[in-house]
Write a protein that holds these residues in place. Structure first.
Motif, PDB file in Angstrom:
ATOM      1  N   HIS A   1       0.854  -1.204   0.000  1.00 48.92           N
ATOM      2  CA  HIS A   1       0.000   0.000   0.000  1.00 48.92           C
ATOM      3  C   HIS A   1       0.883   1.245   0.000  1.00 48.92           C
ATOM      4  CE1 HIS A   1      -4.201   1.432   1.162  1.00 48.92           C
ATOM      5  NE2 HIS A   1      -3.503   2.553   1.238  1.00 48.92           N
TER       6      HIS A   1
ATOM      7  N   HIS B   1       0.908   5.294  -1.890  1.00 45.69           N
ATOM      8  CA  HIS B   1       0.253   6.250  -2.802  1.00 45.69           C
ATOM      9  C   HIS B   1       1.320   7.061  -3.534  1.00 45.69           C
ATOM     10  CE1 HIS B   1      -3.595   5.272  -0.995  1.00 45.69           C
ATOM     11  NE2 HIS B   1      -3.076   5.469   0.200  1.00 45.69           N
TER      12      HIS B   1
ATOM     13  N   GLU C   1      -8.524   2.291  -2.494  1.00 50.39           N
ATOM     14  CA  GLU C   1      -8.951   1.827  -1.211  1.00 50.39           C
ATOM     15  C   GLU C   1     -10.340   2.328  -0.907  1.00 50.39           C
ATOM     16  OE1 GLU C   1      -5.633   4.358   0.862  1.00 50.39           O
ATOM     17  OE2 GLU C   1      -7.114   3.870   2.387  1.00 50.39           O
TER      18      GLU C   1
ATOM     19  N   HIS D   1      -6.300  -2.690   5.331  1.00 51.80           N
ATOM     20  CA  HIS D   1      -5.032  -1.962   5.309  1.00 51.80           C
ATOM     21  C   HIS D   1      -4.894  -1.187   6.611  1.00 51.80           C
ATOM     22  CE1 HIS D   1      -3.933   2.294   4.528  1.00 51.80           C
ATOM     23  NE2 HIS D   1      -5.212   2.504   4.417  1.00 51.80           N
TER      24      HIS D   1
ATOM     25  N   ASP E   1       2.010   2.690   3.384  1.00 52.13           N
ATOM     26  CA  ASP E   1       1.014   3.768   3.248  1.00 52.13           C
ATOM     27  C   ASP E   1       1.708   5.095   2.898  1.00 52.13           C
ATOM     28  OD1 ASP E   1      -1.576   4.730   3.067  1.00 52.13           O
ATOM     29  OD2 ASP E   1      -1.777   5.136   5.211  1.00 52.13           O
TER      30      ASP E   1
HETATM   31 NI    NI Z   1      -3.992   4.599   1.880  1.00 56.59          NI
END
Ligand code: NI
Length: 267
Positions: free
Chosen positions: A6, A8, A92, A161, A215
């Motif tokens: 995960h 971004h 997500e 997550h 993340d």
């Molecule tokens: Ni996220």
């Protein structure tokens, strides 16, 4: 050796140096990065990055913060994007009652509609749940009851997550054949005698449904806390998990990588 499940990579935090970020990840032993969208625009960007970098895979969907943007044409567009060969999940998606940036009723509707997209497309889901575990679990349970066989036999159905709950909740979702994903906060305050909740979950949960994630650019692990996060730091998370489990970092890498491959269907 590791999969960052995960990150971004499309946010402007990475606009200036993404090729270096990818290179550092490879040097740290990261072999794949899963990049979940948060709305229609970032879902398209995630796909563009997956086309540009072989090791990057995309997920498409509306984050609960952006649920109010998820009208019918936009959700149709998400479903069309999900047909791209490098899209590995719908996400997500979920519920976030901490900020309530979209009205809770709309969050629930858009979450449910996106689970149905995943079920039509036989894809797993990447779930974000914050201060909303009761409603999240109820919606997921209803979806399972409505369409229990949407994934190939034995394939995990999704991942929670930044796993938000305790060990009991972890075991409940693992019982539904969902994975949990462990982010940077597991590295905070995990000294003997003062384990944080995430460290407790790691200790009490079997490896077979456990993923690791950064993340990025959020949730930076120690000792870089307060700075931008990046996929190379997934190794720091694996190191702390190895300490908690009493095994080697290679074993953490091998087990979390095989769990991520099974979930996302990676080659
Ligand atoms: Ni996220």
């Amino acid at each position: 050796m590791f999969i960052d499940s995960h990150a971004h990579l499309f946010f402007k935090d990475f606009a200036a140096d993404l090729p270096d970020v990818i290179k550092r990840a490879q040097d740290a032993g990261v072999e794949a990065i899963v990049c979940p969208g948060t709305d229609l625009e970032t879902s398209r960007k995630a796909i563009a990055l997956a086309e540009e970098y072989e090791m990057v895979y995309a997920c498409v969907g509306f984050h609960p913060h952006d649920a109010s943007k998820g009208d019918a044409p936009s959700l149709k567009a998400i479903e069309r994007l999900s047909e791209h060969p490098k899209v590995v999940a719908i996400g997500e998606i979920g519920l976030d009652y901490h900020y309530n940036l979209s009205p809770p009723e709309r969050q629930k509707e858009v979450f449910g509609e996106q689970i149905r997209i995943a079920q039509r497309r036989s894809l797993p889901i990447v779930i974000h749940s914050r201060e909303a575990e009761g409603d999240t679990m109820r919606i997921v349970e209803e979806a399972l009851a409505a369409s229990p066989g949407w994934r190939p036999a034995g394939a995990p159905r999704g991942v929670f997550h930044c796993f938000p709950g305790d060990a009991a909740l972890a075991n409940r979702v693992i019982g539904w054949n969902f994975c949990i994903s462990i982010p940077g906060p597991v590295t905070f305050g995990s000294k003997p005698g003062r384990l944080n909740q995430m460290a407790e979950v790691v200790k009490k949960t079997s490896f077979d449904h456990m993923l690791i994630e950064t993340d990025s650019p959020y949730l930076t692990p120690a000792p870089h806390r307060g700075k931008r996060n990046e996929p190379a730091y997934v190794r720091l998370i694996a190191g702390v998990i190895a300490g908690l489990k009493g095994c080697t970092i290679e074993e953490v890498g091998a087990s979390t990588t095989s769990a991520a491959r099974a979930l996302f269907g990676l080659p």
